[in-house]
Design an enzyme around this catalytic site. Structure first.
Site, PDB file in Angstrom:
ATOM      1  N   LYS A  95      51.571  46.034  10.440  1.00  0.00           N
ATOM      2  CA  LYS A  95      50.301  46.439  11.035  1.00  0.00           C
ATOM      3  C   LYS A  95      50.274  47.922  11.391  1.00  0.00           C
ATOM      4  O   LYS A  95      49.207  48.512  11.508  1.00  0.00           O
ATOM      5  CB  LYS A  95      49.997  45.557  12.237  1.00  0.00           C
ATOM      6  CG  LYS A  95      49.802  44.108  11.778  1.00  0.00           C
ATOM      7  CD  LYS A  95      49.403  43.176  12.873  1.00  0.00           C
ATOM      8  CE  LYS A  95      48.977  41.828  12.328  1.00  0.00           C
ATOM      9  NZ  LYS A  95      50.115  40.966  11.936  1.00  0.00           N
TER      10      LYS A  95
HETATM   11  C1  LIG Z   1      49.993  39.866  11.109  1.00  0.00           C
HETATM   12  C2  LIG Z   1      51.179  39.465  10.352  1.00  0.00           C
HETATM   13  C3  LIG Z   1      51.080  38.679   9.187  1.00  0.00           C
HETATM   14  C4  LIG Z   1      49.772  38.109   8.687  1.00  0.00           C
HETATM   15  O1  LIG Z   1      48.910  39.083   8.197  1.00  0.00           O
HETATM   16  P1  LIG Z   1      47.348  38.776   8.014  1.00  0.00           P
HETATM   17  O2  LIG Z   1      46.721  40.059   7.662  1.00  0.00           O
HETATM   18  O3  LIG Z   1      46.898  38.246   9.348  1.00  0.00           O
HETATM   19  O4  LIG Z   1      47.194  37.735   6.954  1.00  0.00           O
HETATM   20  C5  LIG Z   1      52.249  38.420   8.483  1.00  0.00           C
HETATM   21  N1  LIG Z   1      53.452  38.866   8.905  1.00  0.00           N
HETATM   22  C6  LIG Z   1      53.585  39.598  10.035  1.00  0.00           C
HETATM   23  C7  LIG Z   1      54.933  40.040  10.454  1.00  0.00           C
HETATM   24  C8  LIG Z   1      52.466  39.941  10.785  1.00  0.00           C
HETATM   25  O5  LIG Z   1      52.608  40.661  11.911  1.00  0.00           O
END
Ligand SMILES: *Cc1c(COP(=O)(O)O)cnc(C)c1O
Length: 454
Positions: A95
């Site tokens: 993120k």
């Molecule tokens: C947020 C997250 C996901 C999922 O991603 P999305 O965009 O919500 O599908 C997968 N792995 C990790 C480590 C995350 O923090």
């Protein structure tokens, strides 16, 4: 729109036209450092709100803090399987790739308008830490993050509660992640409050965040021979934001053979692709908690496309989805979705087995979310017998989920030095009931925003 989550009709934003990369554009993108690529891709979406020069300097600021010089390195695991490491940012999860850039964009817009905003967001663990890393100490932003009490990992909690910044408030809610998301929606639904505090969204319902995620698909593609050579991606999926960005990269001209959705036992998307029925079940905790989600909010954006870009049809379908906990059946949309994605559910046992197997075979430690993507990608490779490279997205650093990694391999992954004293730092915890009025009054008492108009 940069600062807003929901449109006035309660729906999500999508761009009117998606930019298409022609051969000239591909040429101009090839070989660029990550930050420059990010600036050029964002420029395609930014209209005239930012110049390329401005975007370049903001992207350089955003990605300078990553611990790997390549920002998002691509690691080869075997002949056809690659790992795109998206965890070298400050919060150790993918993120950061979008939120570090978004924090810079927010700051630039606010400085230009001499405004102040109050950012609110719900987190299942990783968004909160990444949002805090992106917004801390920014004079024009107050940040309020809600997380479900007792349902996130210790590393995730400490990344939020040990930050000593005046403008950052991490709040534990006595409820689930879905409750936290509902509180955020409740705050946004109060238009007087929205105006007064200048509420802004940071969840993946924010369009700019999706646009910033398109970048690393193109980046990996360019590294492995795009646009001439087709590639496949396998994506650990929760809220459908990450894999939806992959779909956009494909629509912009990246040649994608397969887009694989990896899910844990919370497999609403896998069930949908298999049966045509999208039905909400109870969330069940897994080893990959960031994917313990039953309502993949970005699916609404794909639905818009599947339903012929009819906003009213999407609104009706989403309303029924929320009320009846099932999306109204639509064969044409289902078949179209089947043509775009394949999905595989990977349970906790298979997740652990995959972490162990990858470590034994290549000496690489992967976190449980990444393991889900690898297992789903490997199964797609086996099913299709294709010679196309499969790129699994590595969404978190193994040190973020040390228990699972240790259970699978016997090795406790080392925390990167930048986070070394995380377990010694003092925590500031604040717990609130799952109650909109309490949350609203806390925000009103702590937000620094004056009565300026938004
Ligand atoms: C947020 C997250 C996901 C999922 O991603 P999305 O965009 O919500 O599908 C997968 N792995 C990790 C480590 C995350 O923090």
């Amino acid at each position: 729109m940069l600062l807003r989550g929901l449109a006035d009709d309660g729906g999500l934003f999508v761009p009117e036209h998606l930019p298409l990369l022609d051969s000239e554009a591909w040429k101009s993108l090839s070989g660029l450092p990550y930050a420059e690529l990010a600036a050029r891709v964002m420029a395609l979406f930014a209209g005239d709100s930012f110049s390329l020069g401005e975007l370049t300097s903001l992207a350089e600021k955003a990605y300078r803090r990553f611990r790997h010089a390549a920002v998002a390195p691509l690691i080869q695991l075997d002949e056809r399987l690659w790992l795109l490491e998206l965890f070298h940012g400050p919060s150790l999860a993918f993120k950061d790739l979008a939120l570090q850039f978004l924090g810079q964009l927010f700051d630039a817009v606010l400085a230009r308008r001499a405004e102040h905003v109050t950012v609110v967001g719900a987190t299942s663990g990783d968004t909160g830490a990444a949002a805090i890393a992106a917004c801390r100490d920014k004079a024009a932003i107050d940040l309020f993050i809600f997380y479900p009490l007792g349902r996130i990992s210790e590393v995730q909690r400490r990344q939020m509660t040990t930050v000593e910044s005046e403008n950052v408030h991490a709040i534990a809610i006595e409820g689930s992640f879905d409750d936290c998301q509902d509180l955020v929606k409740g705050l946004f639904a109060d238009s007087a409050l929205r105006e007064r505090l200048g509420l802004a969204a940071i969840n993946s319902i924010n369009w700019a965040r999706i646009a910033a995620q398109v970048v690393y698909y193109l980046w990996a593609g360019l590294a492995l021979g795009a646009p001439g050579r087709p590639l496949s991606f396998s994506v650990p999926t929760g809220n459908f934001g990450n894999v939806y960005a992959g779909h956009l990269a494909r629509r912009m001209g990246l040649s994608v053979a397969r887009l694989v959705i990896g899910t844990n036992k919370n497999d609403i998307l896998a069930r949908y692709l298999e049966t045509g029925r999208m039905e909400i079940e109870t969330v069940s905790p897994s080893l990959s908690p960031a994917m313990d989600i039953q309502v993949p909010s970005n699916f609404e954006r794909l639905l818009f496309e599947l339903l012929g870009c009819e906003g009213a049809a999407v609104a009706a379908a989403m309303l029924a989805f929320r009320q009846r906990r099932a999306l109204p059946g639509n064969r044409a949309a289902w078949h179209a979705a089947q043509g775009l994605f394949r999905a595989k559910k990977v349970d906790d046992d298979e997740t652990l087995a995959t972490i162990g197997r990858i470590h034994a075979r290549s000496g690489v430690l992967v976190d449980p979310h990444t393991a889900v993507a690898i297992a789903a990608g490997e199964s797609a490779l086996a099913a299709n017998g294709e010679r196309v490279p499969m790129i699994a997205l590595a969404s978190a650093h193994p040190a973020k989920f040390p228990e699972a990694v240790e259970r699978a391999t016997g090795i406790r992954p080392a925390v990167p030095p930048a986070l070394g004293d995380l377990f010694e730092r003092r925590e500031r915890t604040l717990v609130l009931p799952n109650d909109l009025a309490s949350v609203r009054s806390l925000i009103e008492s702590r937000a620094r925003r004056s009565a300026k108009a938004a």
